[in-house]
Design an enzyme around this catalytic site. Sequence first.
Site, PDB file in Angstrom:
ATOM      1  CB  CYS A  68      -0.914  -0.049   1.230  1.00 60.33           C
ATOM      2  SG  CYS A  68      -1.770   1.475   1.610  1.00 60.33           S
ATOM      3  CB  CYS A 111       0.376   1.767   4.071  1.00 58.65           C
ATOM      4  SG  CYS A 111      -1.343   1.236   3.950  1.00 58.65           S
TER       5      CYS A 111
END
Length: 105
Positions: free
Chosen positions: A30, A33
Amino acid sequence: MATKQQFKNFAELLAQSNVPVLVDFYADWCGPCQMMAAILERVNAQFQQRLRVVKIDTEKYPEIASQHQVQALPTLILFKHGQPVERIEGVMPADALIQKLQTLL
């Protein structure tokens, strides 16, 4: 630095903490993230002994993510006394996150 650790029981991890716990639900793949990692380091430095930052890899612990209804990554959940009190989905700038947490701690 956020805490990376193995644990047997997530509820126990929350219950044993004497300070609020900010849980970052993330995945290695991600991109947003990864952006949150540096932001959370600033948050951790800002709050030091007043807050514990814990990262949960949703790929390794899908049952915990499901239990807390994590639908988007990154998702931050602030727990106080083992109970969720705030949820933040997506990337939030460090200053905005710090300001928000100051009102909750």
